[in-house]
Motif scaffolding. Structure first.
Motif, PDB file in Angstrom:
ATOM      1  N   GLY A   1       0.818  -1.201   0.000  1.00  0.00           N
ATOM      2  CA  GLY A   1       0.000   0.000   0.000  1.00  0.00           C
ATOM      3  C   GLY A   1       0.854   1.253   0.000  1.00  0.00           C
ATOM      4  O   GLY A   1       2.066   1.203   0.246  1.00  0.00           O
ATOM      5  N   ALA A   2       0.197   2.376  -0.283  1.00  0.00           N
ATOM      6  CA  ALA A   2       0.915   3.646  -0.234  1.00  0.00           C
ATOM      7  C   ALA A   2       1.243   3.962   1.224  1.00  0.00           C
ATOM      8  O   ALA A   2       0.467   3.637   2.127  1.00  0.00           O
ATOM      9  CB  ALA A   2       0.053   4.743  -0.837  1.00  0.00           C
ATOM     10  N   ILE A   3       2.415   4.537   1.456  1.00  0.00           N
ATOM     11  CA  ILE A   3       2.772   4.906   2.826  1.00  0.00           C
ATOM     12  C   ILE A   3       1.906   6.073   3.243  1.00  0.00           C
ATOM     13  O   ILE A   3       1.901   7.126   2.597  1.00  0.00           O
ATOM     14  CB  ILE A   3       4.261   5.300   2.915  1.00  0.00           C
ATOM     15  N   GLY A   4       1.139   5.912   4.291  1.00  0.00           N
ATOM     16  CA  GLY A   4       0.237   6.960   4.733  1.00  0.00           C
ATOM     17  C   GLY A   4       0.967   7.955   5.625  1.00  0.00           C
ATOM     18  O   GLY A   4       2.201   8.042   5.642  1.00  0.00           O
ATOM     19  N   ALA A   5       0.174   8.666   6.385  1.00  0.00           N
ATOM     20  CA  ALA A   5       0.746   9.647   7.296  1.00  0.00           C
ATOM     21  C   ALA A   5       1.631   8.935   8.318  1.00  0.00           C
ATOM     22  O   ALA A   5       2.684   9.432   8.726  1.00  0.00           O
ATOM     23  CB  ALA A   5      -0.380  10.407   7.998  1.00  0.00           C
ATOM     24  N   LYS A   6       1.176   7.727   8.712  1.00  0.00           N
ATOM     25  CA  LYS A   6       1.938   6.989   9.724  1.00  0.00           C
ATOM     26  C   LYS A   6       2.420   5.674   9.108  1.00  0.00           C
ATOM     27  O   LYS A   6       1.627   4.751   8.916  1.00  0.00           O
ATOM     28  CB  LYS A   6       1.036   6.707  10.925  1.00  0.00           C
TER      29      LYS A   6
ATOM     30  N   SER B   1       3.680   2.014   8.571  1.00  0.00           N
ATOM     31  CA  SER B   1       3.477   0.855   9.435  1.00  0.00           C
ATOM     32  C   SER B   1       4.799   0.448  10.076  1.00  0.00           C
ATOM     33  O   SER B   1       5.833   0.394   9.414  1.00  0.00           O
ATOM     34  CB  SER B   1       2.938  -0.312   8.606  1.00  0.00           C
TER      35      SER B   1
ATOM     36  N   HIS C   1       5.650   3.336  -1.495  1.00  0.00           N
ATOM     37  CA  HIS C   1       4.794   2.223  -1.074  1.00  0.00           C
ATOM     38  C   HIS C   1       5.500   1.420   0.008  1.00  0.00           C
ATOM     39  O   HIS C   1       6.714   1.452   0.135  1.00  0.00           O
ATOM     40  CB  HIS C   1       4.493   1.312  -2.257  1.00  0.00           C
TER      41      HIS C   1
END
Lengths: 477, 224
Positions: free
Chosen positions: B149-154, B156, B173
């Motif tokens: 997935g795309a790296i979000g604000a936080k 993983s 990603h």
């Protein structure tokens, strides 16, 4: 024991072949046709597995088609889809024919066969869905097994009842082997199901049970059934009596006693006495092997047959030759297992036993029996000839490269300084060639289905004249 | 042989010889194996798996990793190859169910992978794409055990630490292992059978014949 001379009343006179074939028609044709369809399914899934061995990046998105699942699905589809149904079909027909009595309760057998197919479908689907039991050779998930065993009971009871009602007093080798096979499968499966799945025993005793059950399937169930067919067809098609019944008996009992012990190998984490006894039993397998080979050799005595039956005999002959080879090589296993046990070499030997020996013998039986049940001959011999060519080339093209590759792999593993990945890579070329063998085998299996479909379509088209002609010709045993 | 009941009885008798030897007897001889105290370390061996590792065993079973990997070390070249410090014996498997010895070594033996490879990230990257860590590996990729997935604000915390070139390809990603992947790695980490046992000591004394398993329940210092 000799035939009692005049005690048979008229009612006990053997039934005619036509009567017997009519009683077997529905269940046996159903069993053979679905066996052939499962054979194609197993070959197709097996081809995917074979491709994945050298193309690891093929079909990796979904869990269902990951190598381990595909491999287990293919082998179980082969064992319980194809092998079991082919054996049961042969058993029903041969026990009736050799016993001189019509099949008892054919509709019960037919019902059993239908349920069996549903259970196998659930089992193979379960493996692909990730519900495998984790026990080699018996990977069907627990939920598929009860239906499987119930269906089997239906069919087996028909076979047993037929045997107990037989009108020919003298029993024949093929009947012994088929009865042994009839008991061996449920015994092995019930043991696995109750002691490994329902209430698992602890620790490595599981492995001992698993190895035993696999050996019983291979030696007694598959091997015994192949021998039953070969012992039936060789004397029949050559029109010669079996050479020696006493030796046949000896070979039979030795196989039964030794068979289950042959799955063990040097270095297994099991008690040493077990491993040693297993190795000894493997070596002793030479004796039943020799007795069988010699008995059949003396029976055939250089006879040749021509025509359609010759094609049937060719399948049986290939099966016999492969059986002797595989059993001989397996008997030598204790001598080579330190180097070759976990390599492609073992896979090659297993392939010869399952595909070269067992399957080819079953093809012979199917090609011999189906025209009698349908009451009409194979429309054309060429497809049968092609099936033989493709199947035998397929077996050789899988087994030989794997044996060579396995040998190289084994030699590499013996030298700890050789890098493991290097060893895997040297085996890649033989595996690629074996994929070609799998393709030929699949093509051959498709031909078998095609042959069956064509014959059955011809026989069962609503054409009265043809049907009448068929009835009048059905008597040839 | 012409008496049907006699034939059937004979078949049962003949088949039951191997059945008693390999189904019933192992139960009697090995069924009561218990964890033992290791003299040298005072530890109890083997210890039961953690819940997570147990789930991992399930992933291993479901995907039939045993199609390519054995979990058994034989005396001799297996040890020289570094697959274990000693041979494996019955004691090593008492908490396994199913026992997945395996019968094919397309990949290396894994009986001691937990002692050999202790980097979780290595395992995860390897499962995601074996060729990233093992050149031209023929092990299949298990990318269905991961999500991309795309790296979000936080980002993983579990995201794979990929080798540089690969990380570049996935810029922006992240590859995050699913629960099954983490469990599987916990299982792999739990695989080690190198505790010195009475019946299978570490090969310090060279050339002793590997001890057999004769009556381990009476000979080994079993704990009450």
């Amino acid at each position: 024991m000799s035939l009692s001379t005049q005690t048979d009343s008229r009612a006990n006179a053997p039934a005619t072949s036509a009567e017997i074939d009519a009683s077997c028609r529905a269940p046996v044709l159903f069993l053979f046709t679905s066996a052939a369809l499962w054979l194609v399914a197993a070959a197709a899934i097996g081809l995917i597995a074979s491709l994945k061995m050298h193309q690891p990046l093929l079909l990796v998105r979904g869990a269902e088609l990951t190598y381990g699942r595909v491999l287990a699905a293919a082998s179980n589809a082969f064992l319980f889809g194809f092998a079991a149904q082919a054996i049961l079909g042969v058993t029903l027909w041969m026990l009736s024919r050799l016993g001189g009595t019509p099949l008892v309760a054919p509709l019960v057998a037919l019902l059993g066969a239908v349920v069996w197919n549903l259970a196998v479908t659930a089992g193979v689907g379960g493996i692909l869905a990730g519900d495998s039991s984790g026990y080699e050779g018996f990977e069907f998930p627990g939920y598929a097994v009860p239906a499987l065993l119930i269906a089997y009971t239906f069919i087996a009871l028909c076979a047993l009842a037929t045997y107990f009602q037989r009108r020919e007093r003298e029993s024949y080798v093929s009947q012994w082997y088929l009865l042994a096979a009839l008991f061996a499968l449920p015994w092995a499966y019930l043991t696995v199901h109750s002691l490994l799945l329902v209430d698992p025993v602890r620790g490595v005793a599981q492995a001992a049970i698993n190895l035993w059950a696999v050996a019983v399937l291979r030696e007694i169930w598959l091997g015994g059934s192949a021998l039953a067919v070969i012992f039936y067809l060789v004397p029949k098609l050559l029109n010669r009596p079996l050479h020696n019944r006493g030796y046949a008996l000896l070979g039979f009992w030795m196989l039964l006693i030794l068979g289950g012990w042959t799955g063990l190998y040097e270095g297994a984490p099991l008690p040493l006495w077990m491993v040693k006894l297993g190795g000894f039993a493997s070596l002793l397998m030479i004796f039943p092997l020799f007795v069988v080979a010699w008995n059949l050799h003396a029976t055939a005595n250089g006879q040749v047959v021509l025509g359609a039956e010759c094609r049937v005999l060719r399948f049986a002959g290939f099966g016999l030759f492969a059986y002797l080879t595989a059993t001989l090589v397996m008997a030598m296993n204790p001598l080579v297992s330190a180097a070759l046990q976990f390599t492609h070499y073992t896979a090659a030997v297993k392939h010869v036993a399952f595909y070269g020996a067992f399957s080819m013998a079953m093809f012979a039986a199917i090609y011999h029996i189906v025209p009698r049940l349908a009451g009409t001959d194979w429309p054309c011999e060429n497809p049968m000839k092609w099936h033989f060519t493709l199947a035998s080339a397929g077996v050789l093209l899988v087994a030989l490269p794997l044996a060579v590759g396995g040998w190289k792999q084994g030699m590499g593993l013996l030298d700890p300084s050789v890098d493991f990945n290097q060893i895997s890579r040297t085996a890649l070329m033989p595996i690629r060639v074996s994929t070609l063998g799998e393709i030929l085998w699949l093509a051959g299996s498709l031909l078998l289905v095609g042959n069956l479909v064509r014959l059955l379509a011809r026989r069962f088209c609503p054409c009265a004249a043809l049907a009448a002609w068929v009835e009048s010709n059905g008597g040839a045993r | 042989m012409n008496q049907a009941p006699l034939l059937v009885f004979g078949i049962f008798a003949a088949l039951s010889t191997s059945w008693f030897g390999l189904v019933v007897w192992p139960q009697i001889q090995l069924g009561a194996l218990k964890p033992v105290e290791i003299e040298e370390t005072g530890q109890i061996y083997p210890s039961a798996r953690s819940g997570l590792a147990q789930q991992g065993a399930d992933v291993y079973r479901a995907n039939n990793c045993a199609a390519c990997h054995t979990q058994q070390v034989r005396p001799g070249t297996d040890i020289a190859r570094g697959w274990g410090a000693r041979r494996t014996v019955a004691q090593d498997y008492i908490f396994d169910s199913p026992v997945m010895l395996g019968s094919s070594r397309i990949g290396p033996d894994l009986a001691n992978i937990g002692a050999r490879q202790i980097d979780d990230n290595w395992h995860l990257v390897h499962l995601y794409k074996p060729r990233l860590v093992a050149e031209k590996s023929v092990m299949p990729s298990y990318r269905f055990l991961f999500t991309k997935g795309a790296i979000g604000a936080k980002p993983s915390p579990n995201a794979l630490k990929l080798p540089p070139e690969e990380a570049q390809r996935f810029a922006g990603h992240e590859i995050v292992p699913k629960a099954d992947a983490l469990a599987l790695v916990a299982y792999l980490r739990s695989l080690r059978s190198d505790a010195p046992l009475f019946e299978a000591p570490l090969p310090a004394k060279p050339k002793t014949k590997p001890a057999t398993l004769s009556a381990p329940t009476t000979n080994s210092p079993a704990k009450k």
